[in-house]
Design a protein around this motif. Structure first.
Motif, mmCIF file in Angstrom:
data_model
loop_
_atom_site.group_PDB
_atom_site.id
_atom_site.type_symbol
_atom_site.label_atom_id
_atom_site.label_comp_id
_atom_site.label_asym_id
_atom_site.label_seq_id
_atom_site.Cartn_x
_atom_site.Cartn_y
_atom_site.Cartn_z
ATOM 1 N N THR A 8 0.842 -1.196 0.000
ATOM 2 C CA THR A 8 0.000 0.000 0.000
ATOM 3 C C THR A 8 0.873 1.241 0.000
ATOM 4 O O THR A 8 0.590 2.209 -0.696
ATOM 5 C CB THR A 8 -0.926 -0.004 1.236
ATOM 6 N N LEU A 12 0.603 4.226 -2.753
ATOM 7 C CA LEU A 12 0.254 5.595 -2.386
ATOM 8 C C LEU A 12 1.395 6.568 -2.655
ATOM 9 O O LEU A 12 1.159 7.692 -3.117
ATOM 10 C CB LEU A 12 -0.172 5.654 -0.917
ATOM 11 N N THR A 52 -5.277 6.392 5.458
ATOM 12 C CA THR A 52 -4.969 5.462 4.366
ATOM 13 C C THR A 52 -6.219 5.242 3.516
ATOM 14 O O THR A 52 -6.157 5.297 2.285
ATOM 15 C CB THR A 52 -4.451 4.123 4.918
ATOM 16 N N ASP A 53 -7.351 5.029 4.178
ATOM 17 C CA ASP A 53 -8.614 4.841 3.445
ATOM 18 C C ASP A 53 -8.964 6.068 2.608
ATOM 19 O O ASP A 53 -9.402 5.941 1.466
ATOM 20 C CB ASP A 53 -9.762 4.540 4.410
ATOM 21 N N LEU A 56 -6.669 6.045 -0.465
ATOM 22 C CA LEU A 56 -7.048 4.980 -1.391
ATOM 23 C C LEU A 56 -8.304 5.361 -2.176
ATOM 24 O O LEU A 56 -8.361 5.191 -3.395
ATOM 25 C CB LEU A 56 -7.274 3.664 -0.640
ATOM 26 N N ARG A 57 -9.300 5.908 -1.487
ATOM 27 C CA ARG A 57 -10.532 6.339 -2.164
ATOM 28 C C ARG A 57 -10.258 7.491 -3.135
ATOM 29 O O ARG A 57 -10.746 7.501 -4.263
ATOM 30 C CB ARG A 57 -11.583 6.759 -1.145
ATOM 31 N N LEU A 61 -8.006 3.607 -5.730
ATOM 32 C CA LEU A 61 -7.285 2.338 -5.590
ATOM 33 C C LEU A 61 -8.102 1.343 -4.788
ATOM 34 O O LEU A 61 -8.849 1.722 -3.889
ATOM 35 C CB LEU A 61 -5.940 2.565 -4.896
ATOM 36 N N ARG A 62 -7.953 0.063 -5.121
ATOM 37 C CA ARG A 62 -8.618 -1.020 -4.396
ATOM 38 C C ARG A 62 -7.587 -2.069 -4.023
ATOM 39 O O ARG A 62 -6.634 -2.293 -4.762
ATOM 40 C CB ARG A 62 -9.676 -1.704 -5.257
#
Length: 72
Positions: A8, A12, A52-53, A56-57, A61-62
């Motif tokens: 991750t 990122l 982090t969430d 990612l959103r 990203l998934r």
């Protein structure tokens, strides 16, 4: 830009580097504080799960689990 990463952090970091936004603008758009973004990118500080969430959103990203082989 890769579409598969080892971690991750790697994903990122690459997305942050390629987004073309200033730290202030990225912070404003993602809701992640500038010190958190800067520390994560430059000093390998960790990010909280909510931050982090958010990133990612924001970057679309998934996390996808690899296919597991069926036992015989």
């Amino acid at each position: 830009m890769a579409d598969t990463w080892v971690s991750t952090r790697e994903a990122l970091t690459e997305m942050i580097a390629g987004c073309g936004l200033s730290w202030d603008k990225l912070s404003e758009e993602t809701g992640v504080g500038k010190p958190s973004l800067y520390g994560f990118y430059h000093y390998a500080h960790g990010l909280s799960t909510p931050n982090t969430d958010r990133l990612l959103r924001y970057f679309g990203l998934r996390i996808i689990a690899p296919n597991k082989r069926k036992a015989r």
